[in-house]
Design an enzyme around this catalytic site. Structure first.
Site, PDB file in Angstrom:
ATOM      1  N   ASP A  96       0.597  -1.416   0.406  1.00 55.32           N
ATOM      2  CA  ASP A  96       0.587   0.025  -0.226  1.00 55.32           C
ATOM      3  C   ASP A  96       1.370   1.260  -0.136  1.00 55.32           C
ATOM      4  O   ASP A  96       0.724   1.627  -0.281  1.00 55.32           O
ATOM      5  CB  ASP A  96      -0.549   0.077   1.281  1.00 55.32           C
ATOM      6  CG  ASP A  96      -0.162  -0.273   2.298  1.00 55.32           C
ATOM      7  OD1 ASP A  96       1.312  -0.780   3.080  1.00 55.32           O
ATOM      8  OD2 ASP A  96      -1.058   0.053   3.728  1.00 55.32           O
ATOM      9  N   GLU A 104      11.325  -3.560  13.063  1.00 58.13           N
ATOM     10  CA  GLU A 104      12.881  -3.283  12.131  1.00 58.13           C
ATOM     11  C   GLU A 104      13.728  -2.990  12.651  1.00 58.13           C
ATOM     12  O   GLU A 104      15.203  -3.299  11.837  1.00 58.13           O
ATOM     13  CB  GLU A 104      12.498  -2.084  11.291  1.00 58.13           C
ATOM     14  CG  GLU A 104      11.646  -1.547  10.060  1.00 58.13           C
ATOM     15  CD  GLU A 104      10.113  -1.665  11.398  1.00 58.13           C
ATOM     16  OE1 GLU A 104       9.411  -1.785  12.664  1.00 58.13           O
ATOM     17  OE2 GLU A 104       9.137  -1.101  10.603  1.00 58.13           O
TER      18      GLU A 104
END
Ligand SMILES: *[C@@H]1O[C@H](CO)[C@@H](O)[C@H](O)[C@H]1NC(C)=O
Ligand SMILES: *[C@@H]1O[C@H](CO)[C@@H](O)[C@H](O)[C@H]1NC(C)=O
Ligand SMILES: *[C@@H]1O[C@H](CO)[C@@H](O)[C@H](O)[C@H]1NC(C)=O
Length: 333
Positions: free
Chosen positions: A159, A242
Site C-alpha cells: 500500500d 525493523e
C-alpha cells in the site's frame, strides 16, 4: 519472595517466549508459482538488455486477503513494471495459494515468486497481531535457500507509494542504505538525521527504546552484507520488527548510507487505504447469467475478494435509469 518469583517468571517467560519464537512455531512456506524470466521488452526508454549489469533488487511485498488487495497490488505492479532488474517476492498471508492472484502476478511479466506464508495460528488472536512478519520471514528464507549474495533486499508493502528514483538510489547499497519515509505517524515523516553526509540520529515520533526507529520502507540491505550474518532474524514482535531485524545484521550507525540527496527527499510514502469488509450486494441468482454483465462482474469481484452478490444478504442493489430505480426484473429478466 515476591522479588524472586518475578525473577523466576522473568527467566521462565523469556524461555517460553524464546521457544515460541525459534522452535515450536507453526510456520509454513509454500511456493505457489515463480518465474525468473523477464518478459518486458523495454523498460523506460531502453531495451531490457541495456540493464543487464545492474544488481537485482529483491522487492519483498507482504500482502493479505482483503477487499483492497487486488487494487493495491495492481497499482504496485504498474510501478514495478518501470523498474529494471527486479525480482518481486509476493508473500500472501493465507493458507494455500490464491489462483486468481497467481494469474494476476504472472500476467505482468516481471520476474516473481508468489508464496503462501500464513501467520502462525498462535499469533492470529494477538493484539496487535504481528502482521506481515511471517511473510517477510518466508521471503528471507527464500533468499537464504537461494544462496543469494548479490543484489539488494527491500521490504515494500503493497500500500505504499514509490517514487521511481527510490530504485536507483537503493540499487547500489553497499551495506544498509536509509532514507526518509513520508506519512509516518504524528510527524508524517520518519527518517535519519544527517550531518555532513553521515547519519547521526533519527527523527521518529515513536522511539520506545528502539535503536533503529525506522519504518520498514525506510531502508535497503545488500545481500552480500546480510550473508555475513547467519542469524538474521525478524521476530514476531509488533512495532520492533525493523529494529530487531537491523540489530540481527550487526548494523553500526556510521555504516549507514544516507540516500535521497542526504535524506532531504521523500522517495517513499506510507500511504494507507481504508480497510473495509468486502461488500455483499443483494441480487437474485436467476439474473446472474449472460443476459447482462452483472453475473460476470460479480464473479470477478468475488474472486478478487472485493464483493459478492447474494440472494438473501446485504443491501439490495439499486439499478436505475433516467434517475429512477426499478425492480431488478424490469432491467434483467
Ligand atoms: C499448523 O498449521 C496447519 C496449517 O497451516 C494446521 O493445519 C495445523 O493444525 C497447525 N498445527 C498446530 C499445532 O497448530
Ligand atoms: C545453496 O548452498 C547449499 C550448501 O552449499 C546447497 O546445498 C544448495 O543446493 C544451494 N542452493 C542453491 C539454490 O543453489
Ligand atoms: C551529502 O553531504 C556530503 C557532506 O556535506 C557531501 O559531500 C555529499 O556530496 C552529499 N551527497 C549528496 C548526494 O548530495
Amino acid at each position: 519472595m515476591r522479588h524472586s518469583l518475578n525473577r523466576v517468571c522473568l527467566w521462565l517467560c523469556a524461555f517460553v517466549l524464546w521457544s515460541m519464537m525459534g522452535h515450536a512455531l507453526n510456520e509454513s512456506l509454500h511456493i505457489c508459482s515463480e518465474s525468473h524470466e523477464d518478459r518486458r521488452l523495454y523498460i523506460g526508454d531502453k531495451p531490457r538488455s541495456a540493464y543487464a549489469q545492474l544488481p537485482v533488487i529483491y522487492f519483498v511485498t507482504p500482502t493479505y486477503p482483503r477487499r483492497e488487495q487486488i487494487p493495491e497490488l495492481t497499482r504496485l505492479a504498474y510501478t514495478l513494471l518501470h523498474v529494471p532488474r527486479l525480482h518481486w517476492l509476493v508473500a500472501n498471508d493465507r493458507e494455500g495459494c490464491d489462483t486468481f492472484l497467481d494469474a494476476q502476478i504472472n500476467g505482468f511479466g516481471i520476474p516473481y515468486t508468489h508464496m503462501a506464508s500464513p501467520m502462525p495460528s498462535e499469533f492470529r488472536k494477538a493484539k496487535p497481531a504481528p502482521r506481515g512478519v511471517a511473510n517477510r520471514r518466508a521471503a528471507l528464507q527464500w533468499l537464504h535457500q537461494h544462496n543469494l549474495t548479490n543484489g539488494v533486499l527491500y521490504f515494500g508493502d503493497d500500500d505504499n507509494t514509490y517514487d521511481l528514483r527510490l530504485f536507483s538510489e537503493i540499487r547500489h547499497t553497499q551495506r544498509v542504505s536509509m532514507f526518509p519515509v513520508g506519512l509516518i505517524a504524528e510527524y508524517a515523516i520518519s527518517g535519519p538525521v544527517v550531518r555532513e553526509g553521515k547519519v547521526v540520529a533519527f527523527l521518529d515520533s515513536w522511539v520506545a527504546g528502539r535503536r533503529w526507529p525506522v519504518d520498514m520502507a525506510g531502508f535497503a540491505v545488500s545481500l552480500s552484507y546480510m550473508a555475513q550474518y547467519p542469524n538474521v532474524n525478524m521476530p514476531y514482535k509488533p512495532g520492533y520488527e525493523e529494529d530487531l531485524f537491523l540489530r540481527s545484521i550487526g548494523l553500526h550507525i556510521d555504516q549507514i548510507e544516507p540516500r535521497g540527496n542526504n535524506c532531504t527527499e521523500i522517495l517513499v510514502w506510507h500511504t494507507q487505504t481504508k480497510n473495509k469488509k468486502s461488500a455483499v450486494v443483494r441480487l437474485e441468482n436467476r439474473y446472474m447469467d449472460e443476459r447482462s454483465n452483472l453475473g460476470a462482474l460479480f464473479r470477478l469481484l468475488e474472486q478478487m475478494g472485493v464483493a459478492r452478490a447474494s440472494e438473501s444478504e446485504g443491501l439490495v442493489a439499486t439499478i436505475s435509469k433516467n434517475g429512477k430505480s426499478k425492480s431488478h426484473a424490469y432491467f434483467l429478466s
